[in-house]
Design a protein around this motif. Structure first.
Motif, PDB file in Angstrom:
ATOM      1  N   VAL A 216     -81.892 -19.073 -56.949  1.00  0.00           N
ATOM      2  CA  VAL A 216     -81.397 -20.461 -57.108  1.00  0.00           C
ATOM      3  C   VAL A 216     -81.621 -21.714 -55.796  1.00  0.00           C
ATOM      4  O   VAL A 216     -80.658 -21.729 -55.444  1.00  0.00           O
ATOM      5  N   PRO A 217     -82.329 -22.208 -55.601  1.00  0.00           N
ATOM      6  CA  PRO A 217     -82.406 -22.756 -54.355  1.00  0.00           C
ATOM      7  C   PRO A 217     -81.791 -24.660 -55.585  1.00  0.00           C
ATOM      8  O   PRO A 217     -81.308 -24.518 -56.629  1.00  0.00           O
ATOM      9  N   ASP A 218     -81.611 -25.212 -54.387  1.00  0.00           N
ATOM     10  CA  ASP A 218     -80.796 -26.823 -54.533  1.00  0.00           C
ATOM     11  C   ASP A 218     -81.759 -27.711 -55.293  1.00  0.00           C
ATOM     12  O   ASP A 218     -81.907 -28.615 -56.477  1.00  0.00           O
ATOM     13  N   LEU A 219     -83.064 -27.933 -55.095  1.00  0.00           N
ATOM     14  CA  LEU A 219     -84.196 -28.367 -55.846  1.00  0.00           C
ATOM     15  C   LEU A 219     -85.322 -27.461 -55.633  1.00  0.00           C
ATOM     16  O   LEU A 219     -85.914 -26.976 -54.397  1.00  0.00           O
ATOM     17  N   ARG A 220     -86.081 -26.964 -56.517  1.00  0.00           N
ATOM     18  CA  ARG A 220     -87.060 -26.170 -56.976  1.00  0.00           C
ATOM     19  C   ARG A 220     -87.829 -26.632 -55.549  1.00  0.00           C
ATOM     20  O   ARG A 220     -88.622 -25.931 -55.179  1.00  0.00           O
ATOM     21  N   GLU A 221     -88.628 -28.355 -55.881  1.00  0.00           N
ATOM     22  CA  GLU A 221     -89.130 -28.602 -54.528  1.00  0.00           C
ATOM     23  C   GLU A 221     -89.514 -27.879 -53.614  1.00  0.00           C
ATOM     24  O   GLU A 221     -90.148 -27.612 -52.613  1.00  0.00           O
ATOM     25  N   ARG A 222     -87.540 -28.352 -52.739  1.00  0.00           N
ATOM     26  CA  ARG A 222     -87.604 -27.876 -51.115  1.00  0.00           C
ATOM     27  C   ARG A 222     -88.068 -26.230 -51.128  1.00  0.00           C
ATOM     28  O   ARG A 222     -87.915 -25.944 -50.001  1.00  0.00           O
ATOM     29  N   ALA A 223     -88.183 -25.747 -52.269  1.00  0.00           N
ATOM     30  CA  ALA A 223     -88.322 -23.776 -51.908  1.00  0.00           C
ATOM     31  C   ALA A 223     -89.661 -23.815 -51.473  1.00  0.00           C
ATOM     32  O   ALA A 223     -89.379 -22.509 -50.821  1.00  0.00           O
ATOM     33  N   THR A 224     -90.442 -24.550 -51.616  1.00  0.00           N
ATOM     34  CA  THR A 224     -91.621 -24.421 -50.832  1.00  0.00           C
ATOM     35  C   THR A 224     -91.564 -25.396 -49.607  1.00  0.00           C
ATOM     36  O   THR A 224     -93.296 -25.884 -49.814  1.00  0.00           O
ATOM     37  N   PHE A 225     -90.792 -25.694 -49.729  1.00  0.00           N
ATOM     38  CA  PHE A 225     -91.151 -27.373 -48.391  1.00  0.00           C
ATOM     39  C   PHE A 225     -90.586 -26.688 -47.016  1.00  0.00           C
ATOM     40  O   PHE A 225     -91.443 -27.019 -46.449  1.00  0.00           O
ATOM     41  N   ASP A 226     -89.369 -26.656 -47.533  1.00  0.00           N
ATOM     42  CA  ASP A 226     -88.728 -26.285 -45.788  1.00  0.00           C
ATOM     43  C   ASP A 226     -87.730 -25.092 -45.998  1.00  0.00           C
ATOM     44  O   ASP A 226     -87.201 -24.745 -45.312  1.00  0.00           O
ATOM     45  N   ALA A 227     -87.892 -24.242 -47.118  1.00  0.00           N
ATOM     46  CA  ALA A 227     -86.511 -23.196 -47.079  1.00  0.00           C
ATOM     47  C   ALA A 227     -87.646 -22.117 -46.761  1.00  0.00           C
ATOM     48  O   ALA A 227     -87.957 -20.569 -47.611  1.00  0.00           O
ATOM     49  N   GLY A 228     -86.857 -21.872 -45.347  1.00  0.00           N
ATOM     50  CA  GLY A 228     -87.712 -20.409 -44.501  1.00  0.00           C
ATOM     51  C   GLY A 228     -87.498 -19.161 -45.405  1.00  0.00           C
ATOM     52  O   GLY A 228     -88.172 -18.274 -45.478  1.00  0.00           O
ATOM     53  N   SER A 229     -85.578 -19.538 -46.143  1.00  0.00           N
ATOM     54  CA  SER A 229     -85.814 -17.951 -46.477  1.00  0.00           C
ATOM     55  C   SER A 229     -86.784 -17.868 -47.517  1.00  0.00           C
ATOM     56  O   SER A 229     -86.832 -15.754 -48.181  1.00  0.00           O
ATOM     57  N   PHE A 230     -87.452 -18.864 -48.175  1.00  0.00           N
ATOM     58  CA  PHE A 230     -87.636 -17.973 -49.677  1.00  0.00           C
ATOM     59  C   PHE A 230     -89.763 -18.408 -49.087  1.00  0.00           C
ATOM     60  O   PHE A 230     -90.396 -17.553 -49.229  1.00  0.00           O
ATOM     61  N   MET A 231     -90.202 -19.683 -48.143  1.00  0.00           N
ATOM     62  CA  MET A 231     -91.161 -19.634 -48.068  1.00  0.00           C
ATOM     63  C   MET A 231     -91.952 -18.145 -47.253  1.00  0.00           C
ATOM     64  O   MET A 231     -93.298 -18.310 -47.057  1.00  0.00           O
ATOM     65  N   ILE A 232     -90.762 -17.720 -45.801  1.00  0.00           N
ATOM     66  CA  ILE A 232     -91.609 -16.563 -44.999  1.00  0.00           C
ATOM     67  C   ILE A 232     -92.514 -16.055 -46.074  1.00  0.00           C
ATOM     68  O   ILE A 232     -92.720 -15.163 -45.984  1.00  0.00           O
ATOM     69  N   PRO A 233     -91.531 -15.383 -47.353  1.00  0.00           N
ATOM     70  CA  PRO A 233     -91.622 -14.084 -47.927  1.00  0.00           C
ATOM     71  C   PRO A 233     -92.087 -14.578 -49.141  1.00  0.00           C
ATOM     72  O   PRO A 233     -93.586 -13.644 -49.170  1.00  0.00           O
ATOM     73  N   LEU A 234     -92.590 -15.718 -49.456  1.00  0.00           N
ATOM     74  CA  LEU A 234     -93.806 -16.161 -50.077  1.00  0.00           C
ATOM     75  C   LEU A 234     -95.067 -15.449 -49.288  1.00  0.00           C
ATOM     76  O   LEU A 234     -96.139 -15.390 -49.922  1.00  0.00           O
ATOM     77  N   GLU A 235     -95.150 -16.252 -48.103  1.00  0.00           N
ATOM     78  CA  GLU A 235     -96.768 -15.705 -47.123  1.00  0.00           C
ATOM     79  C   GLU A 235     -96.319 -14.613 -47.191  1.00  0.00           C
ATOM     80  O   GLU A 235     -97.591 -13.994 -47.103  1.00  0.00           O
ATOM     81  N   GLU A 236     -96.069 -14.205 -47.054  1.00  0.00           N
ATOM     82  CA  GLU A 236     -95.932 -12.037 -46.877  1.00  0.00           C
ATOM     83  C   GLU A 236     -96.592 -11.487 -48.167  1.00  0.00           C
ATOM     84  O   GLU A 236     -96.783 -10.582 -48.447  1.00  0.00           O
ATOM     85  N   GLY A 237     -96.391 -12.591 -49.510  1.00  0.00           N
ATOM     86  CA  GLY A 237     -96.496 -11.466 -50.518  1.00  0.00           C
ATOM     87  C   GLY A 237     -96.142 -11.154 -51.155  1.00  0.00           C
ATOM     88  O   GLY A 237     -95.932 -10.514 -52.322  1.00  0.00           O
ATOM     89  N   ALA A 238     -94.574 -11.130 -51.133  1.00  0.00           N
ATOM     90  CA  ALA A 238     -93.547 -10.345 -51.584  1.00  0.00           C
ATOM     91  C   ALA A 238     -92.808 -11.522 -52.714  1.00  0.00           C
ATOM     92  O   ALA A 238     -92.395 -10.318 -53.257  1.00  0.00           O
ATOM     93  N   VAL A 239     -92.955 -12.234 -52.755  1.00  0.00           N
ATOM     94  CA  VAL A 239     -92.701 -12.840 -54.262  1.00  0.00           C
ATOM     95  C   VAL A 239     -93.563 -14.475 -53.961  1.00  0.00           C
ATOM     96  O   VAL A 239     -95.040 -14.479 -53.397  1.00  0.00           O
ATOM     97  N   THR A 240     -93.423 -14.523 -55.826  1.00  0.00           N
ATOM     98  CA  THR A 240     -93.592 -15.644 -55.713  1.00  0.00           C
ATOM     99  C   THR A 240     -93.534 -17.424 -56.526  1.00  0.00           C
ATOM    100  O   THR A 240     -91.801 -17.103 -56.748  1.00  0.00           O
ATOM    101  N   GLU A 241     -93.971 -18.406 -56.703  1.00  0.00           N
ATOM    102  CA  GLU A 241     -93.230 -19.479 -57.202  1.00  0.00           C
ATOM    103  C   GLU A 241     -92.681 -18.938 -58.375  1.00  0.00           C
ATOM    104  O   GLU A 241     -91.978 -19.677 -58.621  1.00  0.00           O
ATOM    105  N   ASP A 242     -93.307 -18.340 -58.980  1.00  0.00           N
ATOM    106  CA  ASP A 242     -92.642 -17.602 -60.580  1.00  0.00           C
ATOM    107  C   ASP A 242     -91.123 -17.089 -60.175  1.00  0.00           C
ATOM    108  O   ASP A 242     -90.513 -16.937 -61.522  1.00  0.00           O
ATOM    109  N   ASP A 243     -90.757 -16.483 -59.235  1.00  0.00           N
ATOM    110  CA  ASP A 243     -89.899 -16.097 -58.646  1.00  0.00           C
ATOM    111  C   ASP A 243     -88.792 -16.823 -57.899  1.00  0.00           C
ATOM    112  O   ASP A 243     -87.154 -16.602 -57.864  1.00  0.00           O
TER     113      ASP A 243
END
Length: 332
Positions: free
Chosen positions: A239-266
């Motif tokens: 749960v991020p503070d803003l959904r848009e921020r999760a794929t903008f500057d939230a490295g904790s989510f963006m790095i696993p996203l780039e690795e394919g470990a999670v998707t935006e649906d997560d």
């Protein structure tokens, strides 16, 4: 001309308790969950001299206020300045301009506390804090208002800092607050984990999280830096503070996203959606939850407007004048 209240940091330092900040910030996120506008921060960098200019904003219709933060950090002075404008959400007129440095740990801590309140288990009584600076202190003060902790462990790499933190809060809180010598020792048996650091790499191993733990991470907001590892994000309801921020500057989510470990649906939900009851929060005692708090205009406007109102009641601050555009542009 329009009269606007200027509030220095010293004017607002003692105007509100941690519980007061939590109350208004919770309501701000409730408004966001019901559709109030807010955007992630914008960041502008300069290399010579090295520094960052940041701004973000929100409109809180029920509060009747809008505004945000603009601050600079680094540059030639190697320091930071926080400016917080507050506008009337009905007329658009400027209400206040705050020197926002002193409220920063309080409003950020309040956002973290709201995350704990809606995502952590109700019976949580053991807290781990990784970090010992001003932000970690703000997180503990606020979070202690939403859960009755009996055991608080703090770890930071510098022994003197974590010992000083523990000594200060062991006297201030009913809980036992103690310094430990590793993140593993802090996490062992913890119901809630808070990370408030300047670290650019994960500060604990996600495999060390026990079922049912809640994690609040608030120390990083950069695509290539993170406090939480991929394992933590994979295991958790995110749960991020803003959904848009999760794929903008939230490295904790963006790095696993780039690795394919999670998707935006997560991305389970925004915090405001959980606060407003639009989306569920925790659904089981064994669920691991994460609140990724990078800072928004929501907590900033909510806190700043509260301080403005209280300063007015106390007769604090200095009146300054702004010319409306209808006068300034025409000279009339």
């Amino acid at each position: 001309m329009t009269e606007t209240l200027f509030l220095h940091s010293e004017d607002v330092t003692d105007l509100a308790t941690p519980a007061d900040y939590v109350e208004v910030v919770r309501d701000g996120y409730r408004q966001r969950g019901e559709g109030a506008p807010a955007q992630p921060r914008s960041k502008f960098f300069r290399d010579e001299p090295q520094g960052m200019l940041t701004t973000y904003a929100a409109v809180l219709p029920d509060t009747g206020a809008m505004g945000g933060y603009m601050y600079s950090a680094g540059f030639g002075a190697a320091d930071a300045w926080f400016m917080t404008p507050v506008f009337d959400a009905e007329s658009g007129a400027p209400l206040a301009l705050l020197d926002g440095a002193s409220m920063n740990p309080h409003k950020t801590g309040a956002a973290g506390a709201v995350g704990v309140d809606v995502l952590a288990r109700a019976e949580s009584d053991t807290l781990a804090i990784i970090g010992s600076g001003a932000q970690a202190r703000g997180q503990l003060r606020a979070t202690a208002t939403v859960r009755e902790f009996s055991d608080v462990r703090v770890y930071s790499p510098t022994p003197e800092n974590r010992e000083a933190f523990a000594a200060d809060f062991d006297e201030a809180l009913e809980a036992t607050v103690r310094a430990v010598d590793s993140s593993e020792a802090a996490l062992s048996g913890a119901d809630v984990v808070i990370t408030a650091t300047k670290a650019s790499k994960p500060v604990f191993d996600g495999d060390d999280l026990e079922p049912g733990t809640h994690v609040t991470a608030m120390g990083q907001y950069s695509p290539d830096k993170r406090e939480l590892d991929t394992t933590t994000i994979e295991r958790a309801t995110y749960v991020p503070d803003l959904r848009e921020r999760a794929t903008f500057d939230a490295g904790s989510f963006m790095i696993p996203l780039e690795e394919g470990a999670v998707t935006e649906d997560d991305i389970h939900a925004e915090l405001g959606e959980v606060v407003a009851g639009v989306k569920p929060g925790r659904t089981s005692d064994d669920e691991i939850t994460v609140f990724d708090s990078g800072g928004t205009g929501i907590e900033t406007v909510a806190a700043a407007y509260m301080l403005y109102e209280r300063a007015n009641e106390e007769g604090l601050g200095t009146e300054i004048e702004f010319a409306p555009a209808s006068e300034a542009l025409t000279g009339n």
